[in-house]
Design an enzyme around this catalytic site. Structure first.
Site, PDB file in Angstrom:
ATOM      1  N   GLY A  21      32.585  11.248  -7.967  1.00  0.00           N
ATOM      2  CA  GLY A  21      31.314   9.896  -7.489  1.00  0.00           C
ATOM      3  C   GLY A  21      30.596  10.839  -7.138  1.00  0.00           C
ATOM      4  CG  LEU A  22      29.668  13.670  -3.676  1.00  0.00           C
ATOM      5  CD1 LEU A  22      29.807  14.467  -3.197  1.00  0.00           C
ATOM      6  CD2 LEU A  22      28.897  12.836  -3.512  1.00  0.00           C
ATOM      7  CG  ASP A  58      43.412  21.093 -16.017  1.00  0.00           C
ATOM      8  OD1 ASP A  58      43.442  21.742 -14.330  1.00  0.00           O
ATOM      9  OD2 ASP A  58      44.870  21.276 -15.666  1.00  0.00           O
ATOM     10  CG  LEU A  59      38.858  22.881 -12.297  1.00  0.00           C
ATOM     11  CD1 LEU A  59      37.933  22.824 -10.938  1.00  0.00           C
ATOM     12  CD2 LEU A  59      37.135  24.342 -12.112  1.00  0.00           C
ATOM     13  CG  HIS A 120      38.690  17.677   5.832  1.00  0.00           C
ATOM     14  ND1 HIS A 120      38.070  17.047   6.657  1.00  0.00           N
ATOM     15  CD2 HIS A 120      37.134  16.387   4.893  1.00  0.00           C
ATOM     16  CE1 HIS A 120      38.000  15.654   6.471  1.00  0.00           C
ATOM     17  NE2 HIS A 120      36.916  15.262   5.360  1.00  0.00           N
ATOM     18  CE1 TYR A 143      38.915  18.320  -0.782  1.00  0.00           C
ATOM     19  CE2 TYR A 143      38.470  17.765   1.660  1.00  0.00           C
ATOM     20  CZ  TYR A 143      38.296  18.226   0.138  1.00  0.00           C
ATOM     21  OH  TYR A 143      36.607  17.462   0.571  1.00  0.00           O
TER      22      TYR A 143
HETATM   23  P1  NAI Z   1      35.564  12.798  -6.630  1.00  0.00           P
HETATM   24  O1  NAI Z   1      36.877  13.060  -5.804  1.00  0.00           O
HETATM   25  O2  NAI Z   1      35.030  11.779  -6.894  1.00  0.00           O
HETATM   26  O3  NAI Z   1      35.108  14.159  -7.789  1.00  0.00           O
HETATM   27  C1  NAI Z   1      36.191  15.135  -8.448  1.00  0.00           C
HETATM   28  C2  NAI Z   1      36.328  15.691  -9.435  1.00  0.00           C
HETATM   29  O4  NAI Z   1      36.818  16.800  -9.579  1.00  0.00           O
HETATM   30  C3  NAI Z   1      37.447  15.065 -10.151  1.00  0.00           C
HETATM   31  O5  NAI Z   1      36.048  13.988 -11.140  1.00  0.00           O
HETATM   32  C4  NAI Z   1      38.485  14.864 -10.600  1.00  0.00           C
HETATM   33  O6  NAI Z   1      38.719  14.995 -12.098  1.00  0.00           O
HETATM   34  C5  NAI Z   1      37.419  16.601 -11.059  1.00  0.00           C
HETATM   35  N1  NAI Z   1      38.830  17.133 -10.316  1.00  0.00           N
HETATM   36  C6  NAI Z   1      40.441  16.702  -9.933  1.00  0.00           C
HETATM   37  N2  NAI Z   1      40.902  18.200 -10.435  1.00  0.00           N
HETATM   38  C7  NAI Z   1      40.146  18.904 -11.081  1.00  0.00           C
HETATM   39  C8  NAI Z   1      41.187  19.621 -12.111  1.00  0.00           C
HETATM   40  N3  NAI Z   1      42.148  20.798 -12.352  1.00  0.00           N
HETATM   41  N4  NAI Z   1      40.270  20.396 -13.332  1.00  0.00           N
HETATM   42  C9  NAI Z   1      38.841  19.839 -13.303  1.00  0.00           C
HETATM   43  N5  NAI Z   1      38.467  18.565 -12.648  1.00  0.00           N
HETATM   44  C10 NAI Z   1      39.383  18.173 -11.889  1.00  0.00           C
HETATM   45  O7  NAI Z   1      34.988  13.833  -5.147  1.00  0.00           O
HETATM   46  P2  NAI Z   1      33.637  13.404  -5.027  1.00  0.00           P
HETATM   47  O8  NAI Z   1      33.410  13.068  -3.666  1.00  0.00           O
HETATM   48  O9  NAI Z   1      32.818  13.042  -6.258  1.00  0.00           O
HETATM   49  O10 NAI Z   1      33.402  14.737  -4.237  1.00  0.00           O
HETATM   50  C11 NAI Z   1      32.692  15.847  -5.217  1.00  0.00           C
HETATM   51  C12 NAI Z   1      33.079  17.967  -4.196  1.00  0.00           C
HETATM   52  O11 NAI Z   1      32.597  17.852  -3.374  1.00  0.00           O
HETATM   53  C13 NAI Z   1      34.667  17.850  -4.325  1.00  0.00           C
HETATM   54  O12 NAI Z   1      34.860  18.999  -4.314  1.00  0.00           O
HETATM   55  C14 NAI Z   1      35.065  17.647  -2.153  1.00  0.00           C
HETATM   56  O13 NAI Z   1      35.777  18.236  -1.909  1.00  0.00           O
HETATM   57  C15 NAI Z   1      32.887  17.720  -2.166  1.00  0.00           C
HETATM   58  N6  NAI Z   1      33.015  16.880  -0.923  1.00  0.00           N
HETATM   59  C16 NAI Z   1      32.909  15.919  -1.257  1.00  0.00           C
HETATM   60  C17 NAI Z   1      32.596  15.151   0.466  1.00  0.00           C
HETATM   61  C18 NAI Z   1      32.088  13.471  -0.163  1.00  0.00           C
HETATM   62  O14 NAI Z   1      31.994  13.072   0.777  1.00  0.00           O
HETATM   63  N7  NAI Z   1      32.306  12.552  -1.276  1.00  0.00           N
HETATM   64  C19 NAI Z   1      32.804  15.634   1.901  1.00  0.00           C
HETATM   65  C20 NAI Z   1      32.816  17.260   1.108  1.00  0.00           C
HETATM   66  C21 NAI Z   1      33.236  17.857  -0.213  1.00  0.00           C
HETATM   67  C1  15L Z   2      35.772  15.216   2.105  1.00  0.00           C
HETATM   68  O1  15L Z   2      35.713  16.343   2.576  1.00  0.00           O
HETATM   69  C2  15L Z   2      36.303  14.437   1.202  1.00  0.00           C
HETATM   70  O2  15L Z   2      36.144  14.827  -0.232  1.00  0.00           O
HETATM   71  C3  15L Z   2      35.012  12.644   1.059  1.00  0.00           C
HETATM   72  O3  15L Z   2      35.761  12.108   0.358  1.00  0.00           O
HETATM   73  C4  15L Z   2      35.306  12.561   2.623  1.00  0.00           C
HETATM   74  O4  15L Z   2      37.138  11.990   3.525  1.00  0.00           O
HETATM   75  C5  15L Z   2      34.766  13.580   3.474  1.00  0.00           C
HETATM   76  O5  15L Z   2      34.951  14.939   3.604  1.00  0.00           O
HETATM   77  C6  15L Z   2      34.392  13.053   5.095  1.00  0.00           C
HETATM   78  O6  15L Z   2      35.292  13.769   5.577  1.00  0.00           O
HETATM   79  O7  15L Z   2      33.875  12.135   5.452  1.00  0.00           O
END
Ligand code: NAI
Ligand code: 15L
Length: 577
Positions: A21-22, A58-59, A120, A143
């Site tokens: 998403g981000l 893959d990480l 978190h 997480y």
């Molecule tokens: P998301 O779940 O949409 O994106 C994460 C991406 O990481 C996915 O495209 C997934 O395919 C990839 N991924 C997962 N496992 C993997 C692996 N083993 N190897 C390679 N790629 C892998 O999450 P989002 O919302 O885009 O968040 C991005 C980052 O920001 C994450 O690390 C999340 O924990 C962190 N984050 C996001 C928040 C939010 O509000 N969107 C809040 C706090 C942290």
């Molecule tokens: C996160 O860390 C998650 O990646 C995101 O999907 C949201 O749940 C966010 O925190 C949140 O606390 O709203």
């Protein structure tokens, strides 16, 4: 602080999590800051455009991560599991993943990392507290633990090897705050980008921890220890206050009202996933190894003791008979996405409209167009659908190219079986409408949007006399639970069962929106569930078989499964039109 006229710019920036998403947002907004943006993810990404490199990785694969960091000036680490999941998944993606990333940075001489940490890591602190970066961590989930470990890795690699990191404890970065908690935690995409610019280009950050939030009115976090970054948010959640406060307030003791981490504090515990990852999953019986591209819309027929469902790209209606396990398929002239019984045939949401279908000898389906759907764009089809408790047929439309994320989908209602109708939208602005279901008394309607950019389920008051939904409110924000909200069914207790697509789970939510239980299926993409079997005590689940990826960890993908949900379901009404 004075900003340079021309943006700071590096030669090559690596962005992990680029398909997320981000990641998709940053792929656009970070363009000015690097000559080349190297984009990486495990999931499929759009092909490289000008100034881009696309490198799947893959990480958990140490050598691949090492190669990924070659010739890179800075890393924005956004890849990994982003919600609460079984520990083993988090171990591979987040814990092994970040270790591999810093080892790769060390070996390749990368000196700056920005780590997408999370609120978190401090989620078990109460919302009444104000925390700065030195406050004790209180992770709220496996997480959160993994993000806490990530921050320690960042600290160690600075002390030991001089690799500087800004760990951003991101709050909730989405297009808009989805609930009351997010009024405090929200971080706009514009502010996220501005913070990343500061994290990349501020000299001498050592290991800085900063809370990622916009200029919201009520906040729980104090960024005094990150003042050197000069981060000045421009946006505020206050512009969304009215729409958020229009939602009914959760009870005062709901985790989302008490803890900074909200629902994460109560997620899990998950069953040991070592067993989950190896099909067959205990308790999930494969009934048809159908290998369907997109199996959908299971419907139980008690009179025949048979389950019917569709394969959307295969254009087939399918039947499994409980008495002999036989599987029969009939082919249609368009993709079929959803079904409801109609007399001794079917009513079905397809591409151009809603059809009456009748299976014929020879494996074909006779089809009569009942209602044309005036789609907003070319390339659309119908998707999820079912009847309300009075027998009116509801279905939603979507753009087949989901990557576009266009909110051009709409819900339609068919009341009569008269051919030659043209329907008008009853609700629009959806990307991928799904999860249509009705409470046992028929007075609540549920609708989800399973697109990764939305991931929400709404409830509506439903006028059973006129078939009109009203008073839309958020029922479940699936951004806080594993999986995208796909198809659903309501049980005899009024609980809402919804497939967590991409998470291999089917969740049961109580009518007040609390997660009650999650059942595993041995495939990652369950699509829709239906009650059936003796006493309606079996939960049937259809699934997707993705194309072009390694399926060795989910060889049964595209199959139909039978689970024991521990409760009885309700018979689904036929179309009465
Ligand atoms: P998301 O779940 O949409 O994106 C994460 C991406 O990481 C996915 O495209 C997934 O395919 C990839 N991924 C997962 N496992 C993997 C692996 N083993 N190897 C390679 N790629 C892998 O999450 P989002 O919302 O885009 O968040 C991005 C980052 O920001 C994450 O690390 C999340 O924990 C962190 N984050 C996001 C928040 C939010 O509000 N969107 C809040 C706090 C942290
Ligand atoms: C996160 O860390 C998650 O990646 C995101 O999907 C949201 O749940 C966010 O925190 C949140 O606390 O709203």
């Amino acid at each position: 602080m004075t900003r340079p006229e021309t943006p700071n710019r590096l030669d090559r920036i690596l962005l992990t999590g680029a398909a997320g998403g981000l990641g998709k947002v940053l792929r656009q907004s970070l363009r000015p800051y690097a000559r080349i943006l190297r984009l990486s993810d495990l999931a499929p990404m759009d092909p490289a455009g000008p100034g881009e490199e696309v490198v799947p990785c893959d990480l958990a694969d140490r050598d691949a991560v090492d190669a990924l960091a070659r010739d890179v000036d800075a890393i924005l680490h956004f890849g990994g599991v982003s919600v609460e999941r079984p520990f083993e998944e988090i171990l591979d993606a987040n814990i092994r993943g970040i270790f591999h990333l810093y080892e790769a940075a060390r070996r390749n001489g990368v000196k700056r990392v920005v780590f997408a940490s999370s609120n978190h890591v401090i989620g078990f602190h109460k919302q009444t507290e104000t925390l700065d970066a030195h406050a004790p961590r209180r992770p709220d989930s496996y997480y959160g633990l993994s993000k806490s470990y990530g921050e320690d890795v960042a600290s160690f690699y600075f002390d030991r090897y001089g690799i500087e990191t800004v760990s951003i404890r991101i709050g909730s970065s989405f297009p808009a705050p989805a609930n009351r908690r997010m009024m405090s935690t929200w971080l706009s995409y514009r502010d996220l980008t501005a913070l990343l610019e500061r994290a990349l280009f501020t000299p001498g950050v050592g290991h800085t921890v900063v809370y990622g939030m916009s200029d919201n009115d009520v906040v729980w976090w104090d960024n005094r220890h990150a003042a050197h970054l000069g981060y000045a948010p421009q946006d505020s959640s206050r512009v969304f206050r009215d729409q958020v406060e229009a939602q009914p307030a959760p009870p005062a003791d709901d985790p989302s009202m008490v803890y900074q981490g909200g629902a994460f504090v109560a997620a899990g515990p998950f069953e040991a996933p070592a067993a989950r990852a190896r099909p067959p999953v205990a308790g999930a019986e494969l009934i048809v190894d159908a290998r369907h591209g997109v199996g959908e819309s299971p419907v139980w027929q008690a009179a025949e003791q048979a389950l019917y469902w569709v394969d959307i790209p295969g254009r087939t209606l399918n039947r499994w008979r409980a008495e002999d396990g036989s599987h029969t398929a009939w082919t249609a002239g368009e993709q079929i996405a959803c079904l409801a019984r109609h007399g001794d045939g079917w009513v079905a949401g397809m591409e151009s409209g809603i059809f009456a279908l009748r299976p014929e000898a020879g494996g074909q389906l006779a089809q009569t167009l009942l209602a044309r759907i005036p789609h907003a764009l070319a390339g659309m089809r119908l998707n999820d659908g079912r009847c309300d408790r009075q027998g009116r047929f509801w279905t939603g439309s979507m753009l087949m190219d989901m990557a576009q994320g266009a909110p051009v989908g709409a819900l339609y209602r068919l009341d009569s079986a008269q051919p030659g109708q043209t329907l008008s939208p009853r609700l629009d602005g959806l990307v991928v409408p799904n999860g249509i279901a009705f409470s046992p008394d028929g007075r609540t309607m549920y609708v989800s949007d399973s697109h990764a950019s939305v991931r929400r389920v709404w409830a509506f008051d439903y006028d059973t006399r006129t078939g009109t939904p009203s008073n839309r409110r958020l029922f479940i924000d699936m951004n806080s639970f594993p999986g995208r909200p796909d198809g659903a069914a309501v049980d005899a207790h009024g609980c809402y069962w919804i497939c967590g697509n991409d998470a291999g789970l089917v969740h049961r939510f109580t009518p007040d929106g609390r997660l009650d239980r999650s059942l595993a299926v041995p495939v990652k993409k369950p699509t829709m569930c239906a009650f059936g079997g003796p006493g309606l005590r079996t939960l049937f689940v259809a699934s997707i078989r993705p194309q072009g990826i390694d399926l060795s960890d989910q060889p049964l993908a595209g199959g139909v499964f039978a689970l024991n949900p521990g409760v009885a379901g309700l018979a689904e009404p036929a179309f009465r039109g």
